[in-house]
Write a protein that holds these residues in place. Structure first.
Motif, mmCIF file in Angstrom:
data_model
loop_
_atom_site.group_PDB
_atom_site.id
_atom_site.type_symbol
_atom_site.label_atom_id
_atom_site.label_comp_id
_atom_site.label_asym_id
_atom_site.label_seq_id
_atom_site.Cartn_x
_atom_site.Cartn_y
_atom_site.Cartn_z
ATOM 1 N N LEU A 66 42.861 23.835 28.718
ATOM 2 C CA LEU A 66 43.786 24.927 28.427
ATOM 3 C C LEU A 66 45.220 24.452 28.187
ATOM 4 C CD1 LEU A 66 42.917 27.951 30.765
ATOM 5 C CD2 LEU A 66 42.617 27.763 28.296
ATOM 6 N N ARG A 67 45.468 23.171 28.419
ATOM 7 C CA ARG A 67 46.816 22.593 28.249
ATOM 8 C C ARG A 67 47.814 23.263 29.182
ATOM 9 N NH1 ARG A 67 46.299 23.099 21.717
ATOM 10 N NH2 ARG A 67 44.572 21.640 21.467
ATOM 11 N N VAL A 68 47.408 23.392 30.429
ATOM 12 C CA VAL A 68 48.277 23.972 31.449
ATOM 13 C C VAL A 68 49.314 22.932 31.853
ATOM 14 C CG1 VAL A 68 48.354 24.970 33.769
ATOM 15 C CG2 VAL A 68 46.403 25.444 32.264
ATOM 16 N N PRO A 69 50.600 23.305 31.922
ATOM 17 C CA PRO A 69 51.638 22.335 32.303
ATOM 18 C C PRO A 69 51.331 21.662 33.631
ATOM 19 C CG PRO A 69 52.636 24.347 31.467
ATOM 20 C CD PRO A 69 51.155 24.625 31.586
ATOM 21 N N ALA A 70 51.779 20.416 33.769
ATOM 22 C CA ALA A 70 51.462 19.607 34.944
ATOM 23 C C ALA A 70 52.023 20.194 36.232
ATOM 24 C CB ALA A 70 51.995 18.188 34.745
ATOM 25 N N ASP A 71 53.139 20.952 36.142
ATOM 26 C CA ASP A 71 53.738 21.491 37.358
ATOM 27 C C ASP A 71 53.236 22.890 37.712
ATOM 28 O OD1 ASP A 71 55.000 22.683 35.218
ATOM 29 O OD2 ASP A 71 57.031 22.481 36.014
ATOM 30 N N TYR A 72 52.241 23.390 37.004
ATOM 31 C CA TYR A 72 51.599 24.658 37.346
ATOM 32 C C TYR A 72 50.404 24.371 38.256
ATOM 33 C CZ TYR A 72 54.008 27.588 33.817
ATOM 34 O OH TYR A 72 54.933 28.296 33.081
ATOM 35 N N ARG A 73 50.196 25.193 39.264
ATOM 36 C CA ARG A 73 49.026 25.059 40.133
ATOM 37 C C ARG A 73 47.853 25.852 39.563
ATOM 38 N NH1 ARG A 73 53.982 23.944 42.888
ATOM 39 N NH2 ARG A 73 53.561 22.977 44.910
ATOM 40 N N ILE A 74 46.644 25.348 39.785
ATOM 41 C CA ILE A 74 45.428 26.050 39.372
ATOM 42 C C ILE A 74 44.496 26.132 40.568
ATOM 43 C CG2 ILE A 74 43.438 26.074 37.811
ATOM 44 C CD1 ILE A 74 45.032 24.320 35.890
ATOM 45 N N GLY A 75 44.053 27.347 40.892
ATOM 46 C CA GLY A 75 43.154 27.526 42.015
ATOM 47 C C GLY A 75 41.927 28.336 41.647
ATOM 48 N N ILE A 76 40.838 28.081 42.345
ATOM 49 C CA ILE A 76 39.605 28.861 42.212
ATOM 50 C C ILE A 76 39.592 29.864 43.363
ATOM 51 C CG2 ILE A 76 37.082 28.768 42.242
ATOM 52 C CD1 ILE A 76 37.358 25.842 41.225
ATOM 53 N N VAL A 77 39.503 31.154 43.021
ATOM 54 C CA VAL A 77 39.652 32.193 44.033
ATOM 55 C C VAL A 77 38.478 33.170 43.973
ATOM 56 C CG1 VAL A 77 42.168 31.982 43.988
ATOM 57 C CG2 VAL A 77 41.051 33.658 42.498
ATOM 58 N N PRO A 78 38.289 33.972 45.030
ATOM 59 C CA PRO A 78 37.151 34.896 45.057
ATOM 60 C C PRO A 78 37.385 36.152 44.234
ATOM 61 C CG PRO A 78 38.413 35.056 47.086
ATOM 62 C CD PRO A 78 39.005 33.924 46.303
ATOM 63 N N ALA A 79 36.280 36.851 43.950
ATOM 64 C CA ALA A 79 36.284 38.199 43.353
ATOM 65 C C ALA A 79 36.670 38.218 41.891
ATOM 66 C CB ALA A 79 37.160 39.149 44.151
ATOM 67 N N SER A 80 36.344 37.167 41.165
ATOM 68 C CA SER A 80 36.482 37.150 39.712
ATOM 69 C C SER A 80 37.938 37.344 39.284
ATOM 70 C CB SER A 80 35.555 38.215 39.109
ATOM 71 O OG SER A 80 35.459 38.111 37.719
ATOM 72 N N ASP A 81 38.146 37.768 38.056
ATOM 73 C CA ASP A 81 39.502 37.987 37.544
ATOM 74 C C ASP A 81 40.206 39.091 38.323
ATOM 75 O OD1 ASP A 81 41.663 37.826 35.440
ATOM 76 O OD2 ASP A 81 40.981 39.876 35.104
ATOM 77 N N THR A 82 39.471 40.120 38.708
ATOM 78 C CA THR A 82 40.069 41.216 39.471
ATOM 79 C C THR A 82 40.691 40.698 40.761
ATOM 80 O OG1 THR A 82 38.492 42.799 38.567
ATOM 81 C CG2 THR A 82 39.624 43.431 40.581
ATOM 82 N N GLY A 83 39.960 39.851 41.469
ATOM 83 C CA GLY A 83 40.483 39.270 42.695
ATOM 84 C C GLY A 83 41.725 38.446 42.454
ATOM 85 N N ALA A 84 41.741 37.693 41.349
ATOM 86 C CA ALA A 84 42.892 36.849 41.048
ATOM 87 C C ALA A 84 44.130 37.684 40.738
ATOM 88 C CB ALA A 84 42.562 35.924 39.880
ATOM 89 N N VAL A 85 43.959 38.752 39.935
ATOM 90 C CA VAL A 85 45.092 39.629 39.608
ATOM 91 C C VAL A 85 45.615 40.305 40.871
ATOM 92 C CG1 VAL A 85 45.833 41.684 38.360
ATOM 93 C CG2 VAL A 85 44.327 40.052 37.243
ATOM 94 N N GLU A 86 44.712 40.863 41.665
ATOM 95 C CA GLU A 86 45.154 41.579 42.858
ATOM 96 C C GLU A 86 45.750 40.636 43.891
ATOM 97 O OE1 GLU A 86 42.592 45.657 42.689
ATOM 98 O OE2 GLU A 86 41.734 44.017 43.869
ATOM 99 N N MET A 87 45.262 39.414 43.963
ATOM 100 C CA MET A 87 45.868 38.417 44.842
ATOM 101 C C MET A 87 47.336 38.203 44.476
ATOM 102 S SD MET A 87 44.635 34.486 45.442
ATOM 103 C CE MET A 87 43.121 34.980 46.228
#
Length: 389
Positions: free
Chosen positions: A59-80
């Motif tokens: 995805l070419r995410v910048p090096a200083d951005y964090r990426i995490g795997i979270v529960p509850a699909s996209d909905t869980g990520a948005v609400e988090m």
């Protein structure tokens, strides 16, 4: 009567989520999964870290951005993101279909923060210039999965913004360019563009989002599965494969397989090109077909993944909404009975019509084969209407 088409799609899975598996996929692709192993074992963590690293690269995410795997699909990520980051500033929410409306409900009724709401009917993008991206926090979907409408670019977002942009990108990531310099939170799920399996969300945070997390204490309770900080500091392990809850290692392996497939195609550019070419098949067919139209009113906002279509035939429209809905359902049902196309009905809360997935895991040749079947199914429905009259 119109003749039955002779050519059939090789794959008939056109669902908008979970989406089609990559071409050539079989269960053998999962043979290396870390089954029966703890996700906190060295092997489990390595698989999760690999999923994060390959996501960053593809995805070419910048090096200083964090990426995490979270529960509850996209909905869980948005609400988090909403539960942990909103509060310090005025919040603006853009909504033009079902999922954007959910974020309005979360802000208004659950968090009770009285957001400024920019809401329009299905098919119409709100006036993005009316959103104060310089001073306020903004929550929006990049691509409205249920309406077939997307934001055309990120030019409307201020470069010198003081607030955060929280972007639900679940049917856009891997299919549309995302300007990460304009986005502070990006979320998506594996079961959309990459055709993965459900329940896992991805949360991408800019340094500005991390600063908000470490400086802001929300006024409301934070469920355990939403907690991203401890003692006022980001829980870094979440962004290195130490997930908040137990992930499916089978689903992780499936995601890794599709990431490898995408890299073999040529990476992000190839995925975007496939979605563009797939959507063009439908948009070209719509342009020459009088009985159907795009739900998206402005061509500049037409989606290239979940393409949403509305019946425009005047004879059908004249019979009222119930008949329009019956004809649309009849088309989808006929094609499912024929084994030609599965799950192409409009989203349950959207205007009646059709929705056809065009992300990169779909082959253009399958969409080309599908178009004559749509014409045939409509002709059959219209003939049935005339007979009933």
């Amino acid at each position: 009567m119109m003749s039955l088409p002779t050519a059939r799609p090789r794959a008939n899975t056109f669902s908008s989520g979970p989406c089609a598996k990559r071409p050539g996929w079989t269960p053998d692709a999962l043979s290396d999964a870390a089954l029966g192993r703890s996700h906190r074992s060295a092997l489990g963590k390595a698989k999760l870290k690999q999923a994060i690293d390959e996501t960053r690269r593809l995805l070419r995410v910048p090096a200083d951005y964090r990426i995490g795997i979270v529960p509850a699909s996209d909905t869980g990520a948005v609400e988090m993101a909403m539960w942990t980051m909103l509060g310090p500033k005025t919040v603006e929410v853009a909504a033009w279909e079902a999922f954007g409306k959910e974020w309005v409900t979360d802000a208004l009724k659950e968090l009770k923060i009285a957001p400024r709401v920019h809401q329009t009917p299905y098919g119409v993008l709100p006036d993005l210039s009316a959103i104060d991206t310089k001073h306020n926090d903004v929550v929006f979907t990049w691509n409205g999965t249920a309406a077939g409408v997307r934001v055309p670019n990120g030019d409307w977002i201020a470069d010198d913004r003081e607030g955060l942009t929280i972007c639900d990108a679940t049917s856009a990531a891997f299919a549309m360019p995302l300007p990460f310099d304009k986005l502070d939170v990006v979320t998506f799920s594996w079961q959309k563009v990459m055709g993965g399996e459900a329940a896992h969300g991805m949360l991408i945070l800019s340094p500005r989002a991390v600063a908000r997390l470490e400086s802001h204490v929300p006024a409301w309770p934070i469920p355990k599965v939403f907690r991203l900080t401890k003692g006022g500091k980001l829980i870094e392990g979440i962004f290195k494969g130490d997930t908040i809850n137990t992930p499916s290692m089978l689903a992780v392996e499936d995601y890794l397989d599709t990431l490898r497939w995408a890299e073999g195609l040529g990476g992000l550019d190839a995925l975007i090109a496939r979605a563009d070419a797939n959507a063009k098949v439908i948009h070209d067919w719509v342009a020459r077909t009088p009985w159907i139209g795009n739900l998206a009113v402005d061509p500049a906002t037409e989606s290239t993944t979940g393409v949403c279509l509305a019946i425009t035939d005047p004879d059908v429209l004249a019979k009222g909404d119930a008949v329009v809905a019956a004809v649309a359902k009849g088309i989808a049902d006929r094609l499912e009975r024929e084994g030609v196309a599965l799950d192409i009905g409009a989203y349950r809360d959207a205007p009646p019509g059709l929705r056809i997935w065009c992300g990169g895991t779909v082959e253009r040749s399958d969409l080309e084969a599908l178009m004559p079947w749509l014409d045939w199914a409509f002709a059959e429905e219209k003939a049935a209407l005339a007979k009933a009259a």
